[in-house]
Motif scaffolding. Structure first.
Motif, PDB file in Angstrom:
ATOM      1  N   LEU A  33     -26.630  16.996 -48.923  1.00 48.21           N
ATOM      2  CA  LEU A  33     -25.301  16.861 -48.333  1.00 48.21           C
ATOM      3  C   LEU A  33     -24.989  15.413 -47.994  1.00 48.21           C
ATOM      4  CD1 LEU A  33     -22.788  18.349 -47.290  1.00 48.21           C
ATOM      5  CD2 LEU A  33     -23.947  18.531 -45.081  1.00 48.21           C
ATOM      6  N   ALA A  34     -25.967  14.712 -47.441  1.00 44.14           N
ATOM      7  CA  ALA A  34     -25.749  13.304 -47.107  1.00 44.14           C
ATOM      8  C   ALA A  34     -25.496  12.469 -48.365  1.00 44.14           C
ATOM      9  CB  ALA A  34     -26.954  12.755 -46.348  1.00 44.14           C
ATOM     10  N   ILE A  35     -26.233  12.735 -49.412  1.00 50.56           N
ATOM     11  CA  ILE A  35     -26.042  11.993 -50.664  1.00 50.56           C
ATOM     12  C   ILE A  35     -24.698  12.348 -51.297  1.00 50.56           C
ATOM     13  CG2 ILE A  35     -26.928  11.686 -53.009  1.00 50.56           C
ATOM     14  CD1 ILE A  35     -29.729  12.037 -51.803  1.00 50.56           C
ATOM     15  N   SER A  36     -24.309  13.596 -51.234  1.00 51.38           N
ATOM     16  CA  SER A  36     -23.016  14.005 -51.783  1.00 51.38           C
ATOM     17  C   SER A  36     -21.857  13.330 -51.050  1.00 51.38           C
ATOM     18  CB  SER A  36     -22.861  15.514 -51.692  1.00 51.38           C
ATOM     19  OG  SER A  36     -23.811  16.158 -52.489  1.00 51.38           O
ATOM     20  N   ALA A  40     -19.306  10.726 -52.749  1.00 46.08           N
ATOM     21  CA  ALA A  40     -17.867  10.977 -52.729  1.00 46.08           C
ATOM     22  C   ALA A  40     -17.092   9.806 -52.127  1.00 46.08           C
ATOM     23  CB  ALA A  40     -17.572  12.242 -51.947  1.00 46.08           C
ATOM     24  N   THR A  41     -17.679   9.149 -51.141  1.00 54.25           N
ATOM     25  CA  THR A  41     -16.968   8.041 -50.510  1.00 54.25           C
ATOM     26  C   THR A  41     -17.052   6.753 -51.317  1.00 54.25           C
ATOM     27  OG1 THR A  41     -18.896   7.524 -49.160  1.00 54.25           O
ATOM     28  CG2 THR A  41     -17.218   8.951 -48.186  1.00 54.25           C
ATOM     29  N   THR A  42     -18.127   6.574 -52.063  1.00 52.41           N
ATOM     30  CA  THR A  42     -18.291   5.314 -52.806  1.00 52.41           C
ATOM     31  C   THR A  42     -17.957   5.445 -54.286  1.00 52.41           C
ATOM     32  OG1 THR A  42     -20.634   5.765 -53.221  1.00 52.41           O
ATOM     33  CG2 THR A  42     -20.073   4.489 -51.236  1.00 52.41           C
TER      34      THR A  42
END
Length: 88
Positions: A33-36, A40-42
């Motif tokens: 989840l943290a990587i997703s 998504a933000t970058t």
């Protein structure tokens, strides 16, 4: 072998499987989840960005929780062997 004994063994085995797999599953969910969110933000869609951190996190979970998981498995196995000896 009675039905109650069989249901008890199945309940204990499912409980042991859930308890042993929970650290890996929860860590995978949190890291994924943290990587997703980061992807998504970058707008970075690199495949190794998802694989390597999860692999490192799973290795750390195995390192820190491995002895606890091994004790859970040994206790479950001892209980099964004790049940087998009581059947005959």
């Amino acid at each position: 072998m009675s039905e109650n004994l069989l249901i008890g063994i199945l309940k204990d085995s499912i409980n042991a499987a859930v308890m042993i797999s929970a650290p890996f599953l929860l860590t995978g969910i949190v890291v994924g989840l943290a990587i997703s969110i980061f992807q998504a933000t970058t707008q970075i869609q690199e495949q190794t960005l998802t694989f390597v951190p999860k692999l490192v996190a799973m290795a750390l979970v195995a390192l820190f929780a491995g002895s606890w998981m091994l004790h859970q498995l040994v206790d479950f196995t001892k209980n099964i062997f004790n049940m087998i000896s009581k059947i005959s």
